[in-house]
Scaffold this motif. Structure first.
Motif, PDB file in Angstrom:
ATOM      1  N   HIS A 147     -16.680 -37.826  -1.058  1.00 18.94           N
ATOM      2  CA  HIS A 147     -15.296 -37.450  -0.770  1.00 18.94           C
ATOM      3  C   HIS A 147     -14.463 -37.727  -2.018  1.00 18.94           C
ATOM      4  O   HIS A 147     -14.580 -38.785  -2.635  1.00 18.94           O
ATOM      5  N   LEU A 148     -13.615 -36.781  -2.373  1.00 21.75           N
ATOM      6  CA  LEU A 148     -12.671 -36.971  -3.470  1.00 21.75           C
ATOM      7  C   LEU A 148     -11.264 -36.694  -2.953  1.00 21.75           C
ATOM      8  O   LEU A 148     -11.030 -35.676  -2.287  1.00 21.75           O
ATOM      9  N   HIS A 149     -10.334 -37.584  -3.277  1.00 22.08           N
ATOM     10  CA  HIS A 149      -8.929 -37.392  -2.932  1.00 22.08           C
ATOM     11  C   HIS A 149      -8.146 -37.283  -4.233  1.00 22.08           C
ATOM     12  O   HIS A 149      -8.247 -38.153  -5.110  1.00 22.08           O
ATOM     13  N   LEU A 150      -7.377 -36.220  -4.372  1.00 21.23           N
ATOM     14  CA  LEU A 150      -6.656 -35.929  -5.606  1.00 21.23           C
ATOM     15  C   LEU A 150      -5.157 -35.833  -5.342  1.00 21.23           C
ATOM     16  O   LEU A 150      -4.735 -35.290  -4.313  1.00 21.23           O
ATOM     17  N   GLN A 151      -4.380 -36.302  -6.299  1.00 22.29           N
ATOM     18  CA  GLN A 151      -2.935 -36.145  -6.264  1.00 22.29           C
ATOM     19  C   GLN A 151      -2.482 -35.554  -7.585  1.00 22.29           C
ATOM     20  O   GLN A 151      -2.871 -36.036  -8.654  1.00 22.29           O
ATOM     21  N   PHE A 152      -1.648 -34.503  -7.527  1.00 21.26           N
ATOM     22  CA  PHE A 152      -1.221 -33.785  -8.717  1.00 21.26           C
ATOM     23  C   PHE A 152       0.243 -34.072  -9.034  1.00 21.26           C
ATOM     24  O   PHE A 152       1.009 -34.458  -8.141  1.00 21.26           O
ATOM     25  N   PRO A 153       0.651 -33.878 -10.290  1.00 24.83           N
ATOM     26  CA  PRO A 153       2.031 -34.184 -10.684  1.00 24.83           C
ATOM     27  C   PRO A 153       3.081 -33.438  -9.859  1.00 24.83           C
ATOM     28  O   PRO A 153       4.166 -33.974  -9.607  1.00 24.83           O
ATOM     29  N   SER A 154       2.764 -32.228  -9.422  1.00 27.52           N
ATOM     30  CA  SER A 154       3.717 -31.432  -8.653  1.00 27.52           C
ATOM     31  C   SER A 154       3.890 -31.935  -7.228  1.00 27.52           C
ATOM     32  O   SER A 154       4.777 -31.483  -6.504  1.00 27.52           O
ATOM     33  N   GLY A 155       3.026 -32.859  -6.809  1.00 29.48           N
ATOM     34  CA  GLY A 155       3.067 -33.350  -5.437  1.00 29.48           C
ATOM     35  C   GLY A 155       1.969 -32.788  -4.561  1.00 29.48           C
ATOM     36  O   GLY A 155       1.779 -33.236  -3.432  1.00 29.48           O
ATOM     37  N   LEU A 202      -8.339 -26.762  -9.606  1.00 28.92           N
ATOM     38  CA  LEU A 202      -7.625 -26.859 -10.882  1.00 28.92           C
ATOM     39  C   LEU A 202      -6.988 -25.526 -11.261  1.00 28.92           C
ATOM     40  O   LEU A 202      -5.880 -25.484 -11.811  1.00 28.92           O
ATOM     41  N   ALA A 203      -7.683 -24.431 -10.966  1.00 23.92           N
ATOM     42  CA  ALA A 203      -7.126 -23.112 -11.269  1.00 23.92           C
ATOM     43  C   ALA A 203      -5.887 -22.827 -10.416  1.00 23.92           C
ATOM     44  O   ALA A 203      -4.902 -22.256 -10.902  1.00 23.92           O
ATOM     45  N   LEU A 204      -5.921 -23.219  -9.149  1.00 25.47           N
ATOM     46  CA  LEU A 204      -4.792 -22.939  -8.254  1.00 25.47           C
ATOM     47  C   LEU A 204      -3.586 -23.827  -8.545  1.00 25.47           C
ATOM     48  O   LEU A 204      -2.443 -23.387  -8.423  1.00 25.47           O
ATOM     49  N   THR A 205      -3.830 -25.078  -8.910  1.00 30.46           N
ATOM     50  CA  THR A 205      -2.710 -25.976  -9.189  1.00 30.46           C
ATOM     51  C   THR A 205      -2.178 -25.799 -10.606  1.00 30.46           C
ATOM     52  O   THR A 205      -0.992 -26.040 -10.860  1.00 30.46           O
ATOM     53  N   GLY A 206      -3.044 -25.419 -11.532  1.00 29.00           N
ATOM     54  CA  GLY A 206      -2.627 -25.268 -12.919  1.00 29.00           C
ATOM     55  C   GLY A 206      -2.305 -26.585 -13.597  1.00 29.00           C
ATOM     56  O   GLY A 206      -1.593 -26.609 -14.605  1.00 29.00           O
ATOM     57  N   GLU A 207      -2.818 -27.694 -13.066  1.00 25.98           N
ATOM     58  CA  GLU A 207      -2.530 -28.999 -13.643  1.00 25.98           C
ATOM     59  C   GLU A 207      -3.666 -29.966 -13.329  1.00 25.98           C
ATOM     60  O   GLU A 207      -4.490 -29.706 -12.446  1.00 25.98           O
ATOM     61  N   LYS A 208      -3.700 -31.051 -14.088  1.00 26.95           N
ATOM     62  CA  LYS A 208      -4.697 -32.083 -13.864  1.00 26.95           C
ATOM     63  C   LYS A 208      -4.151 -33.140 -12.901  1.00 26.95           C
ATOM     64  O   LYS A 208      -2.952 -33.416 -12.902  1.00 26.95           O
ATOM     65  N   PRO A 209      -5.017 -33.758 -12.112  1.00 28.27           N
ATOM     66  CA  PRO A 209      -4.533 -34.779 -11.171  1.00 28.27           C
ATOM     67  C   PRO A 209      -4.100 -36.051 -11.892  1.00 28.27           C
ATOM     68  O   PRO A 209      -4.615 -36.390 -12.957  1.00 28.27           O
ATOM     69  N   VAL A 210      -3.144 -36.730 -11.282  1.00 31.78           N
ATOM     70  CA  VAL A 210      -2.694 -38.012 -11.824  1.00 31.78           C
ATOM     71  C   VAL A 210      -3.373 -39.179 -11.102  1.00 31.78           C
ATOM     72  O   VAL A 210      -3.311 -40.316 -11.559  1.00 31.78           O
TER      73      VAL A 210
END
Length: 317
Positions: free
Chosen positions: A199-207, A173-181
């Motif tokens: 296992h967790l798979h995350l996708q962020f607004p920036s792609g 979260l610190a590196l992306t600066g955004e919450k996952p969608v």
């Protein structure tokens, strides 16, 4: 005089906090529901052993550290803030989104420093990685994955996801600066009803995409965070020797008439200044109390992690 701190919870991690704040000249008292445990730790550091209610009522205490079983964190964190004390609460700050929001709301109302114990955010290697990404040295971030696996620490209340994954989620979260969608989680229980693998798979607004693998039933110990950028790749390896904690790979990947090609190179190791993450975290907490500065890891960060954990625990195999 530094701010005066009470550590509540005298188990393994609470004892580390007590030792660190004592070394910083800031430890005033310790507390534990097992009084003999508190008495022993208090005698070690030459401070008071106090009941929790006495800690809240003591005007000499400026800040409180909570290092308790997580199901106690929310209610006691709110009590600390309502007593007008500054707060450092270990992760996870609660075991539900609703309780974590209660802590965040109490922090806003109290107007005190309210900080989550995401200690790896204060690791010099991670701070160096953050700086490199901010400077564009890795290019555009495409993918982040983490492996935090080992053997043991089978908690009665928490599965591998809730116990282990918060470390890496706070870093991502610190590196992306955004919450996952989008969050998708899978856990597997081998020993009892609680998942030992997650296992967790995350996708962020920036792609940016991300994957977290956590296990407490693994034959070897690994603590790696890997960042894939358009210019370079980086690995923060917390098990590696200090001079190899942060490695940068300038691998080449290109497309030609024969398709995609790659060329591997040896890593460049980044010089990392000395510094214990817990000491740096505790120093930061004291500095925020002194100056009124906002903490780098506020309780809202703890809420963001719990929101991901809660969404990621929907599906279990």
């Amino acid at each position: 005089m530094p701010p005066r701190i009470a550590v509540v919870g005298c188990g393994y991690w609470g004892s580390n906090h007590a030792r660190t704040f004592a070394e910083l000249g800031a430890l005033h008292a310790v507390s534990d529901r097992h009084r003999d445990r508190a008495d022993t730790l208090a005698a070690t550091h030459g401070v008071k052993a106090m009941a929790f209610d006495a800690v809240l009522a003591d005007p000499e205490i400026d800040g409180v550290v909570l290092a308790l079983p997580p199901h106690y964190h929310a209610d006691q964190a709110i009590a600390v803030l309502e007593a007008g004390k500054h707060l450092l609460v270990e992760k996870p700050i609660a075991l539900s989104v609703a309780d974590a929001r209660r802590v965040v709301d109490a922090a806003k109302k109290a107007g005190r420093v309210a900080m989550t114990g995401h200690v790896l955010r204060f690791h010099p290697a991670f701070e160096a990685l953050e700086a490199m990404i901010a400077a564009g040295e890795l290019g555009a971030i495409r993918y982040i994955h983490s492996h935090r696996v080992g053997l043991g620490k089978f908690h009665a209340e928490n599965d591998a996801l809730w116990d282990i994954a918060p470390h890496d989620l706070s870093l991502i979260l610190a590196l992306t600066g955004e919450k996952p969608v989008n969050v998708r989680g899978v856990g597997s229980a081998m020993l009892n009803r609680l998942s030992d693998f997650a296992h967790l798979h995350l996708q962020f607004p920036s792609g940016v995409r991300s994957h977290v693998f956590a296990s407490r039933l693994n034959p070897y110990r690994e603590r790696k965070l890997t960042v894939i950028g358009s210019k370079a790749m980086a690995v923060f390896d917390d098990v590696a020797p200090w001079n190899q904690k942060l490695a940068i790979f300038h691998h080449k990947v290109w497309e030609d008439d024969n398709g995609w090609q790659s060329e591997m190179v040896d890593p460049d190791y980044v010089d990392i200044p000395d510094g214990m993450p817990l000491t740096r975290e505790c120093e930061h907490f004291l500095d925020c109390i002194r100056t009124g500065a906002a903490p780098r890891t506020p309780v809202s960060d703890g809420l963001a992690v719990i929101e991901i954990l809660s969404e990621g625990t929907v599906r279990h195999d």
